[in-house]
Structures are given as C-alpha cells and as structure tokens.
Enzyme design. Structure first.
Site, mmCIF file in Angstrom:
data_model
loop_
_atom_site.group_PDB
_atom_site.id
_atom_site.type_symbol
_atom_site.label_atom_id
_atom_site.label_comp_id
_atom_site.label_asym_id
_atom_site.label_seq_id
_atom_site.Cartn_x
_atom_site.Cartn_y
_atom_site.Cartn_z
ATOM 1 N N GLU A 45 0.845 -1.208 0.000
ATOM 2 C CA GLU A 45 0.000 0.000 0.000
ATOM 3 C C GLU A 45 0.878 1.254 0.000
ATOM 4 O OE1 GLU A 45 -2.416 2.391 3.482
ATOM 5 O OE2 GLU A 45 -2.541 0.204 3.478
ATOM 6 N N LYS A 133 -10.675 -2.639 8.050
ATOM 7 C CA LYS A 133 -9.420 -2.289 8.709
ATOM 8 C C LYS A 133 -9.745 -1.790 10.120
ATOM 9 C CE LYS A 133 -6.013 1.463 8.406
ATOM 10 N NZ LYS A 133 -5.520 2.558 7.540
#
Length: 216
Positions: A45, A133
């Site tokens: 990411e 998340k």
C-alpha cells in the site's frame, strides 16, 4: 465481502499482510518493493499523503506486476479517483466514507475501510467492504478482535496499527483475515541505511510467523 477480483485475492492469501509505505522516495520504494517480492510478500500500500503517490503507484505496479499495489489514506472521492487512475489495485481508508466505499464496490476494487467501534465495523461491512481495517489496533489489541468476531463472525477484520513480528501470530490466531503493518514492517532505519538485504530478511521473518495461516 470479497468481490470477484480473483487475481488480487490469490496473491493476497499467499501472504495476507498489507505493507504500508508512507513518505518514502520513489527510489527507496522500488528497493523496498524488490525486497518485499523476493521475501514472498504480495500486497503493498502506498499512502496518498506520500509525495507523488499516484506516480509512485503507477511506477511500482509497472516494475512489479506480480505484486498487489494499492492506495492508502484514501479519504474522499478525489483521492479515490486519483488512485484508480494511477492503477491502484485496492483501496485502504482510515475512516468510513460511504461514497468512497460504494464507488470502489461498484468498480469491483477491493476496499478496506478503517473502523474502530463495533457499530463502525458493521457499517463498513454492510456497505460492501472487502474486509474492515480495525484501526488503530494498538489501542484495542488481540482480545478486541476475538470479542468482535464472537457476534460478528461473518466480518473479515484487518487489524492495523501496533501489529509487529512479536504479536502478528496472535492476531491470526484470534481470527484476523489479515493485518496492516507500517513502520514495524517497513523498518525506517534499514531503509535509511540502505540495508535492503536486512530488510528482506526482516520480511521473511515476519512472514514465517504466520506460515500456518497462508494459502500456498
């Protein structure tokens, strides 16, 4: 929920760790990505508050086609569009933005929205999150993951923040679908010293901690 992006998920499940890169130069990121790939990690990411993030995403994706390369710190539709135009293969947010989640789901892009409370986690999942998340996991810990998955066992959780090689296995034992790792994975001292051989060994060590949870 998982969407039909099968190539992404096949890679992800080989090593369900999202490595978070924030504020690094392109040269450093390319060397990190090489060590990452060689260590058998798959999902990287680049946060959108990294300078030239969109350009970096495009370059890393081109140079390392076997990696999942996505965008993090996506907070609004403008961030999302910039990330997708750069070729981001998945999206991570620190918050719940309904429009961002809905657009990603509509475009068949895996999305991991950030949530904290049981209500937020359930809301993110209900909007179509691929996994939620749980952030910041530092404040919540492994027991929180276990507690959430008692009544909400259908939800895939991705604890992020505070995950390290010393506790990563316990998060998976608690039922985590994966983890997000920033500074505990992308060691800034090693990067700063140009020790990418050491960084690769560090990656290998962390991956080995969850060997029993990997899809070959």
């Amino acid at each position: 929920m998982e969407n039909s992006n099968s190539v992404f998920w096949t890679r992800y499940k080989k090593a369900p760790i999202v490595g978070i890169i924030r504020g690094q130069s392109l040269d450093s990121i390319l060397r990190i990505a090489q060590a990452y790939e060689e260590a058998g990690l798959t999902t990287l990411e680049i946060t959108m508050n990294t300078e030239a993030a969109a350009s970096i995403i495009s370059t890393v994706k081109k140079e390392f086609p076997s990696l999942n390369v996505g965008a993090g710190t996506v907070c609004n539709l403008e961030d999302l569009r910039e990330a997708l135009d750069a070729g981001a293969e998945f999206i991570v947010t620190p918050i719940i933005d309904e429009l961002v989640i809905e657009h990603a789901v509509d475009e068949n892009i895996p999305i991991f929205p950030g949530a904290y409370s049981p209500t937020e986690i359930y809301k993110a999942w209900s909007l179509g999150a691929s996994a939620v998340k749980v952030f910041p996991a530092t404040q919540l810990g492994v027991e929180f993951i276990k507690d959430i998955l008692g009544p909400l066992d259908q939800i895939k959780l991705l604890p992020t923040g505070g995950v390290s090689k010393f506790n990563i296995r316990s998060f998976f034992e608690a039922g985590a679908f994966g983890v997000g790792m920033g500074s505990s994975l992308i060691d800034k001292k090693m990067v700063g010293e140009g020790d990418f051989i050491g960084l690769k060994k560090h990656f290998v060590t962390i991956r080995a901690e969850i060997a029993g949870f990997l899809n070959p």
